[in-house]
Design an enzyme around this catalytic site. Structure first.
Site, PDB file in Angstrom:
ATOM      1  N   TYR A  68     -12.570  -2.263  12.209  1.00 14.84           N
ATOM      2  CA  TYR A  68     -10.426  -1.994  12.022  1.00 14.84           C
ATOM      3  C   TYR A  68     -10.191  -2.357  12.818  1.00 14.84           C
ATOM      4  CZ  TYR A  68      -7.469   1.610  11.392  1.00 14.84           C
ATOM      5  OH  TYR A  68      -5.827   2.391  11.065  1.00 14.84           O
ATOM      6  N   GLY A 126       0.485  -1.090   0.208  1.00 15.53           N
ATOM      7  CA  GLY A 126      -0.159   0.026  -0.054  1.00 15.53           C
ATOM      8  C   GLY A 126       0.466   0.920   0.093  1.00 15.53           C
ATOM      9  N   ILE A 138      -2.696  10.058  12.215  1.00 19.78           N
ATOM     10  CA  ILE A 138      -1.604  10.421  11.473  1.00 19.78           C
ATOM     11  C   ILE A 138      -2.530  11.264   9.600  1.00 19.78           C
ATOM     12  CG2 ILE A 138       0.119  10.253  10.251  1.00 19.78           C
ATOM     13  CD1 ILE A 138       0.682   9.277  13.211  1.00 19.78           C
ATOM     14  N   LYS A 168      -7.227  -4.732  13.552  1.00 19.73           N
ATOM     15  CA  LYS A 168      -5.137  -3.751  14.329  1.00 19.73           C
ATOM     16  C   LYS A 168      -5.178  -4.801  15.285  1.00 19.73           C
ATOM     17  CE  LYS A 168      -5.050  -1.214  10.762  1.00 19.73           C
ATOM     18  NZ  LYS A 168      -4.121  -1.230  10.096  1.00 19.73           N
ATOM     19  N   SER A 210      -2.496   0.186  14.398  1.00 19.69           N
ATOM     20  CA  SER A 210      -3.381   0.766  15.096  1.00 19.69           C
ATOM     21  C   SER A 210      -3.620   1.410  16.655  1.00 19.69           C
ATOM     22  CB  SER A 210      -4.373   1.635  14.459  1.00 19.69           C
ATOM     23  OG  SER A 210      -5.627   2.623  15.038  1.00 19.69           O
ATOM     24  N   ASP A 234      -3.632  -7.169  -4.690  1.00 24.38           N
ATOM     25  CA  ASP A 234      -4.017  -6.787  -3.729  1.00 24.38           C
ATOM     26  C   ASP A 234      -4.121  -7.447  -2.760  1.00 24.38           C
ATOM     27  OD1 ASP A 234      -6.384  -7.402  -2.499  1.00 24.38           O
ATOM     28  OD2 ASP A 234      -8.162  -7.223  -3.800  1.00 24.38           O
ATOM     29  N   ASN A 275       1.696  -2.755   5.445  1.00 24.07           N
ATOM     30  CA  ASN A 275       1.201  -1.258   5.378  1.00 24.07           C
ATOM     31  C   ASN A 275       0.076  -1.292   5.563  1.00 24.07           C
ATOM     32  OD1 ASN A 275       0.926   1.401   5.688  1.00 24.07           O
ATOM     33  ND2 ASN A 275       1.016   1.817   3.455  1.00 24.07           N
ATOM     34  N   ALA A 289     -10.846  -4.628  15.772  1.00 22.41           N
ATOM     35  CA  ALA A 289     -10.346  -6.314  15.677  1.00 22.41           C
ATOM     36  C   ALA A 289      -9.425  -6.747  14.603  1.00 22.41           C
ATOM     37  CB  ALA A 289     -11.755  -7.387  14.393  1.00 22.41           C
TER      38      ALA A 289
END
Ligand code: NDP
Length: 243
Positions: A152, A11, A185, A156, A139, A60, A87, A154
């Site tokens: 999200y 990414g 960020i 991270k 995160s 992907d 990332n 879960a």
């Protein structure tokens, strides 16, 4: 120490991934830029401007075969895979009662399974090399939870368990595996948030400012260079979470 090594960054077309790729190029690493939709010629030129090789590979990472192709291309074209930075990430925010099954699956498949897919293929190469560094981007939400981000958070939090397990599996061959937990960020991911929400977020950060992609990139390079830190989560968050 990183000069002449190969860093694969997933990414990497924009945001934090782009800053990470540039930071490794500055250290003399050859760069494998992974992208999903598009990557600019300008970014490739910026990286090559540091006197290193750079290839862009469309893949992907949530797709097992694509991830295999990414790592195989990196090894075939560059000769080694020394640093892997997971990332690539997405958000599909909603309250759990309104969250679709697809939005849950897409986030888990990209953010968590994507890291499994690349580590599964790069791990074998690093084990044979008897060296390597893997850095996974988690995160603070994976540590704290967040309203509207069950999927999200879960993914991270899962990255943290995956990181610690991989660190234990690979340690005997000198391969380190760590995670970074960025806070707030400034990137496209956070630009979409309402201005009022962004202001409230910044007010709640002890250092009273948003972080930059370069703040995260510096920490990633540090974890790639250091050879005695493994299985750790480094928060890059202006003090949002203090363990
Ligand atoms: P951006 O949305 O700016 O960039 C994310 C990148 O990931 C894009 O280039 C995107 O490509 C790529 N990507 C998404 N899905 C895939 C996929 N399946 N395969 C390959 N590439 C993919 O986000 P950030 O730079 O802000 O985020 C980078 C990482 O940092 C993410 O893991 C995010 O969760 C994490 N993070 C970010 C924080 C922030 O405040 N910004 C805070 C904490 C963590 P494309 O554009 O083509 O879809």
């Amino acid at each position: 120490m990183l000069k002449g090594k190969t860093a694969v960054v997933t990414g990497a077309a924009k945001g934090i991934g782009k800053a990470i790729a540039i930071a490794f190029a500055k250290k003399g690493c050859n760069i494998v830029l992974n992208y999903r939709n598009a990557v600019s010629e300008e970014l490739i030129k910026i990286i090559e401007g540091f006197g290193v090789k750079c290839i862009a590979v469309k893949a992907d990472v949530s797709n097992f075969d694509d991830a295999e192709k990414l790592i195989k291309t990196a090894k075939d074209e560059m000769g080694s895979v020394d640093v892997l930075v997971n990332n690539a990430g997405i958000t599909r925010d909603n309250l759990v009662i309104r969250m679709s099954e697809k939005d849950f699956d897409d986030v888990i498949n990209t953010n968590l399974k994507g890291a499994f897919n690349t580590i599964k293929h790069a791990g074998g190469i690093m084990l044979k090399q008897k060296e390597g560094a893997i850095i996974n981007i988690s995160s603070v939400v994976g540590l704290m939870g967040n309203i509207g981000q069950l999927n999200y958070a879960a993914s991270k939090a899962g990255i943290i368990g995956l990181t610690k397990s991989a660190a234990r599996e690979f340690a005997s061959r000198g391969i380190t595996v760590n995670a970074i937990a960025p806070g707030f960020i400034t990137t496209d991911m956070t630009e979409v948030l309402k201005e009022e929400f962004q202001k409230r977020m910044i007010d709640s950060i002890p250092l009273k400012k948003a972080g930059t992609p370069e703040d995260v990139a510096e920490a990633v390079v540090f974890l790639a260079e250091n050879r005695y830190i493994t299985g750790q989560v480094l928060n890059v968050d202006g003090g949002m979470v203090m363990n």
